[in-house]
Write a protein that holds these residues in place. Structure first.
Motif, PDB file in Angstrom:
ATOM      1  N   SER A 150       0.935  -1.016   0.091  1.00  0.00           N
ATOM      2  CA  SER A 150       0.008   0.022  -0.085  1.00  0.00           C
ATOM      3  C   SER A 150       0.849   1.363  -0.222  1.00  0.00           C
ATOM      4  O   SER A 150       0.461   2.054  -0.802  1.00  0.00           O
ATOM      5  N   VAL A 173       2.287   1.975  -3.668  1.00  0.00           N
ATOM      6  CA  VAL A 173       1.140   2.157  -4.430  1.00  0.00           C
ATOM      7  C   VAL A 173       0.883   3.739  -4.225  1.00  0.00           C
ATOM      8  O   VAL A 173       0.752   4.576  -5.234  1.00  0.00           O
ATOM      9  N   GLU A 174       1.075   4.217  -2.879  1.00  0.00           N
ATOM     10  CA  GLU A 174       0.660   5.407  -2.529  1.00  0.00           C
ATOM     11  C   GLU A 174       1.967   6.322  -3.219  1.00  0.00           C
ATOM     12  O   GLU A 174       1.572   7.499  -3.521  1.00  0.00           O
ATOM     13  N   GLN A 215       1.484   6.850  -6.766  1.00  0.00           N
ATOM     14  CA  GLN A 215       0.462   7.841  -7.157  1.00  0.00           C
ATOM     15  C   GLN A 215       0.950   9.210  -6.944  1.00  0.00           C
ATOM     16  O   GLN A 215       0.884  10.133  -7.595  1.00  0.00           O
ATOM     17  N   SER A 232       3.508  10.283  -9.587  1.00  0.00           N
ATOM     18  CA  SER A 232       3.199  10.345 -10.997  1.00  0.00           C
ATOM     19  C   SER A 232       2.847  11.666 -11.581  1.00  0.00           C
ATOM     20  O   SER A 232       1.961  12.486 -10.830  1.00  0.00           O
ATOM     21  N   ILE A 273      -3.362   8.413 -12.422  1.00  0.00           N
ATOM     22  CA  ILE A 273      -3.199   6.734 -12.644  1.00  0.00           C
ATOM     23  C   ILE A 273      -4.468   6.377 -12.469  1.00  0.00           C
ATOM     24  O   ILE A 273      -5.221   6.591 -11.206  1.00  0.00           O
ATOM     25  N   THR A 277      -5.989   0.505 -12.423  1.00  0.00           N
ATOM     26  CA  THR A 277      -4.586   0.089 -12.554  1.00  0.00           C
ATOM     27  C   THR A 277      -3.638  -0.064 -10.918  1.00  0.00           C
ATOM     28  O   THR A 277      -2.885  -0.851 -10.803  1.00  0.00           O
ATOM     29  N   LEU A 278      -4.170   1.202 -10.425  1.00  0.00           N
ATOM     30  CA  LEU A 278      -3.582   1.012  -9.024  1.00  0.00           C
ATOM     31  C   LEU A 278      -3.862  -0.289  -8.105  1.00  0.00           C
ATOM     32  O   LEU A 278      -2.989  -0.617  -7.381  1.00  0.00           O
ATOM     33  N   TRP A 316      -2.010  -3.041  -9.542  1.00  0.00           N
ATOM     34  CA  TRP A 316      -0.747  -2.885  -8.993  1.00  0.00           C
ATOM     35  C   TRP A 316      -0.502  -3.492  -7.705  1.00  0.00           C
ATOM     36  O   TRP A 316       0.470  -4.142  -7.141  1.00  0.00           O
ATOM     37  N   LYS A 317      -1.613  -2.990  -6.844  1.00  0.00           N
ATOM     38  CA  LYS A 317      -1.261  -3.325  -5.207  1.00  0.00           C
ATOM     39  C   LYS A 317      -1.484  -4.926  -5.442  1.00  0.00           C
ATOM     40  O   LYS A 317      -0.721  -5.474  -4.269  1.00  0.00           O
ATOM     41  N   LEU A 363       4.515  -0.953 -14.332  1.00  0.00           N
ATOM     42  CA  LEU A 363       4.569  -1.030 -12.974  1.00  0.00           C
ATOM     43  C   LEU A 363       6.059  -1.090 -12.388  1.00  0.00           C
ATOM     44  O   LEU A 363       6.449  -0.326 -11.328  1.00  0.00           O
TER      45      LEU A 363
END
Length: 197
Positions: free
Chosen positions: A104, A107-108, A111, A114, A118, A122-123, A126-127, A170
């Motif tokens: 997590s 992914v944060e 994001q 970026s 996104i 997709t997020l 990816w997580k 990713l």
């Protein structure tokens, strides 16, 4: 009842032939394993085997509120880092973190860094990929990410491969957490790249 023996070894019994057959079989298996390891795209047992010319480019410590989180080292086959070539990021953890928290947080950060939004789907994907790939870590554990440009990445628990993620987008976003800007820790980013902060 007797067993015929080839003239080349007149005194050999059945057990000798079984041992010879086993030895030949073992040699064939070893030869096959060696041939498979040489095939393009075949996963190496160790990240160092996949990056044989690796040398440390730079290293530094990630801290948060005065606590050491991990020691990071960037490995590559050339200096300065060429992001179009494979490289590895080694993280030696100093604290306990669950695989869910690692995924997590990653992914944060992806994001946050970026330049464009996104998609939520997709997020989420990816997580899920990262949760499947990671393991829980504690003080003394080591995770290594191997970047494979245009292909994706592999994740290792020391030298044991945990997962291969065939998602170049990713992989690029993941390693950008440490090597891209705006970095959470600019000093660490510059140290990893071998620059003087």
């Amino acid at each position: 009842m007797s067993i015929a023996c080839p003239s080349a070894c007149p005194s050999a019994g059945p057990s000798v032939f079984l041992r010879m057959r086993s030895a030949r079989l073992a040699a064939c298996v070893l030869l096959l394993a060696t041939a498979l390891a040489a095939l393009p795209g075949h996963a190496a047992a160790s990240w160092r085997e996949a990056l044989p010319a690796a040398q440390p480019i730079g290293s530094g410590t990630m801290t948060w509120l005065g606590f050491r989180i991990y020691q990071a080292t960037l490995w590559a086959g050339q200096r300065p880092l060429d992001p179009s070539q494979p490289f590895a990021l080694q993280l030696d953890y100093k604290v306990k973190i669950s695989r869910d928290k690692l995924a997590s947080t990653s992914v944060e950060e992806i994001q946050r860094m970026s330049p464009t939004p996104i998609a939520a789907a997709t997020l989420a994907r990816w997580k899920e990929e990262l949760v499947r790939a990671f393991v829980d870590v504690a003080d003394g554990d080591e995770l290594v990410g191997l970047y494979l440009p245009g292909r994706g990445m592999r994740l290792y628990d020391r030298d044991k491969q945990l997962a291969e993620i065939a998602d170049p987008e990713l992989a690029k976003a993941f390693f950008n957490i440490w090597l891209g800007q705006p970095s959470r820790d600019e000093s660490l980013r510059r140290r990893l790249l071998g620059e003087n902060p």
